[in-house]
Every structure is written in structure tokens, then in C-alpha cells.
Design a protein around this motif. Structure first.
Motif, mmCIF file in Angstrom:
data_model
loop_
_atom_site.group_PDB
_atom_site.id
_atom_site.type_symbol
_atom_site.label_atom_id
_atom_site.label_comp_id
_atom_site.label_asym_id
_atom_site.label_seq_id
_atom_site.Cartn_x
_atom_site.Cartn_y
_atom_site.Cartn_z
ATOM 1 N N ALA A 56 0.811 -1.213 0.000
ATOM 2 C CA ALA A 56 0.000 0.000 0.000
ATOM 3 C C ALA A 56 0.851 1.272 0.000
ATOM 4 C CB ALA A 56 -0.931 0.004 1.211
ATOM 5 N N LYS A 57 2.171 1.107 0.016
ATOM 6 C CA LYS A 57 3.082 2.255 0.152
ATOM 7 C C LYS A 57 2.609 3.147 1.300
ATOM 8 C CE LYS A 57 5.737 3.402 -3.364
ATOM 9 N NZ LYS A 57 6.200 4.151 -4.518
ATOM 10 N N LEU A 58 2.460 2.505 2.459
ATOM 11 C CA LEU A 58 1.908 3.158 3.637
ATOM 12 C C LEU A 58 2.881 3.065 4.805
ATOM 13 C CD1 LEU A 58 -0.507 4.438 5.173
ATOM 14 C CD2 LEU A 58 -1.243 2.096 5.685
ATOM 15 N N ALA A 59 3.185 4.207 5.397
ATOM 16 C CA ALA A 59 3.991 4.267 6.615
ATOM 17 C C ALA A 59 3.069 4.621 7.768
ATOM 18 C CB ALA A 59 5.079 5.323 6.482
ATOM 19 N N ILE A 60 3.281 3.947 8.888
ATOM 20 C CA ILE A 60 2.518 4.216 10.101
ATOM 21 C C ILE A 60 3.510 4.663 11.167
ATOM 22 C CG2 ILE A 60 1.032 3.265 11.891
ATOM 23 C CD1 ILE A 60 0.180 1.141 9.798
ATOM 24 N N GLU A 61 3.265 5.842 11.709
ATOM 25 C CA GLU A 61 4.106 6.384 12.762
ATOM 26 C C GLU A 61 3.292 6.476 14.041
ATOM 27 O OE1 GLU A 61 7.463 7.288 12.505
ATOM 28 O OE2 GLU A 61 7.217 6.177 10.631
ATOM 29 N N VAL A 62 3.835 5.960 15.124
ATOM 30 C CA VAL A 62 3.188 6.036 16.431
ATOM 31 C C VAL A 62 3.888 7.145 17.209
ATOM 32 C CG1 VAL A 62 2.628 4.811 18.556
ATOM 33 C CG2 VAL A 62 2.623 3.574 16.371
ATOM 34 N N ASP A 63 3.161 8.229 17.450
ATOM 35 C CA ASP A 63 3.740 9.427 18.043
ATOM 36 C C ASP A 63 3.359 9.600 19.503
ATOM 37 O OD1 ASP A 63 4.777 10.015 15.561
ATOM 38 O OD2 ASP A 63 3.302 11.565 15.098
ATOM 39 N N GLY A 64 4.374 9.774 20.333
ATOM 40 C CA GLY A 64 4.169 10.114 21.727
ATOM 41 C C GLY A 64 4.177 11.622 21.908
ATOM 42 N N ALA A 65 4.223 12.062 23.128
ATOM 43 C CA ALA A 65 4.136 13.487 23.456
ATOM 44 C C ALA A 65 5.295 14.298 22.879
ATOM 45 C CB ALA A 65 4.068 13.666 24.964
ATOM 46 N N VAL A 66 6.440 13.684 22.646
ATOM 47 C CA VAL A 66 7.593 14.412 22.104
ATOM 48 C C VAL A 66 7.259 15.050 20.754
ATOM 49 C CG1 VAL A 66 8.671 12.467 20.902
ATOM 50 C CG2 VAL A 66 10.089 14.315 21.783
ATOM 51 N N HIS A 67 6.302 14.501 20.038
ATOM 52 C CA HIS A 67 5.921 15.020 18.726
ATOM 53 C C HIS A 67 5.023 16.253 18.824
ATOM 54 C CE1 HIS A 67 7.680 11.819 16.235
ATOM 55 N NE2 HIS A 67 7.526 11.125 17.355
ATOM 56 N N ASP A 68 4.665 16.659 20.027
ATOM 57 C CA ASP A 68 3.830 17.842 20.217
ATOM 58 C C ASP A 68 4.626 19.145 20.111
ATOM 59 O OD1 ASP A 68 1.689 16.177 20.614
ATOM 60 O OD2 ASP A 68 1.741 16.316 22.802
ATOM 61 N N GLY A 69 5.928 19.087 20.296
ATOM 62 C CA GLY A 69 6.765 20.284 20.245
ATOM 63 C C GLY A 69 6.860 20.846 18.837
ATOM 64 N N ALA A 70 7.017 22.151 18.736
ATOM 65 C CA ALA A 70 7.055 22.831 17.433
ATOM 66 C C ALA A 70 8.206 22.342 16.564
ATOM 67 C CB ALA A 70 7.165 24.340 17.640
ATOM 68 N N GLU A 71 9.383 22.164 17.146
ATOM 69 C CA GLU A 71 10.543 21.719 16.365
ATOM 70 C C GLU A 71 10.337 20.310 15.820
ATOM 71 O OE1 GLU A 71 15.197 20.858 17.278
ATOM 72 O OE2 GLU A 71 14.343 22.699 18.133
ATOM 73 N N GLN A 72 9.841 19.421 16.665
ATOM 74 C CA GLN A 72 9.599 18.040 16.210
ATOM 75 C C GLN A 72 8.473 17.994 15.180
ATOM 76 O OE1 GLN A 72 11.460 15.244 16.997
ATOM 77 N NE2 GLN A 72 10.266 14.327 15.352
ATOM 78 N N ALA A 73 7.442 18.797 15.371
ATOM 79 C CA ALA A 73 6.333 18.842 14.415
ATOM 80 C C ALA A 73 6.821 19.303 13.042
ATOM 81 C CB ALA A 73 5.226 19.756 14.929
ATOM 82 N N GLU A 74 7.719 20.271 13.018
ATOM 83 C CA GLU A 74 8.280 20.744 11.750
ATOM 84 C C GLU A 74 9.128 19.650 11.096
ATOM 85 O OE1 GLU A 74 9.311 22.834 8.411
ATOM 86 O OE2 GLU A 74 7.647 23.100 9.797
ATOM 87 N N HIS A 75 9.921 18.955 11.888
ATOM 88 C CA HIS A 75 10.715 17.832 11.365
ATOM 89 C C HIS A 75 9.781 16.767 10.778
ATOM 90 C CE1 HIS A 75 13.732 14.680 11.063
ATOM 91 N NE2 HIS A 75 12.874 13.895 11.695
ATOM 92 N N ASP A 76 8.713 16.437 11.496
ATOM 93 C CA ASP A 76 7.745 15.438 11.013
ATOM 94 C C ASP A 76 7.115 15.888 9.700
ATOM 95 O OD1 ASP A 76 8.268 13.909 13.270
ATOM 96 O OD2 ASP A 76 6.442 14.528 14.315
ATOM 97 N N ARG A 77 6.798 17.183 9.588
ATOM 98 C CA ARG A 77 6.203 17.708 8.366
ATOM 99 C C ARG A 77 7.169 17.562 7.181
ATOM 100 N NH1 ARG A 77 6.650 21.197 4.964
ATOM 101 N NH2 ARG A 77 8.310 22.349 5.991
ATOM 102 N N ARG A 78 8.439 17.934 7.387
ATOM 103 C CA ARG A 78 9.442 17.798 6.314
ATOM 104 C C ARG A 78 9.638 16.342 5.923
ATOM 105 N NH1 ARG A 78 12.336 21.251 9.640
ATOM 106 N NH2 ARG A 78 13.757 19.535 10.146
#
Length: 121
Positions: A56-78
Motif C-alpha cells: 500500500a506504500k503506507l507508513a505508520i508512525e506512532v507518536d508520543g508526546a515528544v511530537h507535540d513540540g514545534a521543532e519536532q512537528a516541523e521535522h515530522d512535516r518535512r
């Protein structure tokens, strides 16, 4: 193509899965979910995906609270943009709390996305 370091890191990550990742893996592994094949801690380019279904060309990411920060969210977006534009991979992000509290709903959602990606509608 991933470099040797990515493979080494992925191998270590497979031994150190978070409890929500381990819980979800019990349902994704060995074709237990509608015979779909998932890989865990799968390297793609410079990134390591929590779970990946090649069919399915599908990636599943399980995100904890660390992904709530602005810097990590930007990294996740890129990261998501790169995976989509260069590899055609759809990334879905699941909250670790959702895997813990509503695993049935999470599995239904994953199946729906897989059907959509394969055109099974």
C-alpha cells in the motif's frame, strides 16, 4: 537507498520498541491483519519508519508526546513531505494514547487507509 547507519539504527530500534509500538506490532506482524505484510522500523532514505506496508506504500508512525513540540512537528512535516514526494509513501500518524486506548479503532482506520491506497473501495 538507506546507508549502513540507517540499517544499524533500525535494528537497534526493533529491539527497543515503545509499549504502544509493541502493542500495534502484535496485530500488524505476520500478516495477522488481513494478510497484509508490514515491516517494523524500516529504513527509507535517511528515515526509519515505525511500520511500513510496501503493498500500500503506507507508513505508520506512532507518536508520543515528544511530537507535540514545534521543532519536532516541523521535522515530522518535512519528513512526511519527503516520503510523499520522492517515494510516493503515505504517512499516517497515530497518537500513542490512541493505540493504548482504542486499538480497535486504530486498526479499523489503518485498514480503511490501506483499502483507499489499493483502490479497494
Amino acid at each position: 537507498m538507506p546507508d549502513g547507519l540507517s540499517y544499524t539504527r533500525a535494528k537497534a530500534f526493533r529491539r527497543e520498541m515503545t509499549p504502544p509500538e509493541a502493542r500495534l506490532w502484535q496485530w500488524l506482524r505476520a500478516g495477522r491483519m488481513r494478510r497484509l505484510k508490514f515491516r517494523r522500523q524500516h529504513p527509507v532514505g535517511p528515515y526509519i519508519l515505525d511500520f511500513y506496508c510496501a503493498e500500500a506504500k503506507l507508513a505508520i508512525e506512532v507518536d508520543g508526546a515528544v511530537h507535540d513540540g514545534a521543532e519536532q512537528a516541523e521535522h515530522d512535516r518535512r519528513r512526511t513531505a519527503w516520503l510523499s514526494s520522492t517515494r510516493g509513501i503515505r504517512v499516517i500518524r497515530l497518537r500513542a494514547t490512541a493505540v493504548r486506548d482504542d486499538l480497535s479503532g486504530v486498526l479499523d482506520f489503518i485498514l480503511e487507509v490501506v483499502r483507499e491506497r489499493r483502490g479497494d473501495r
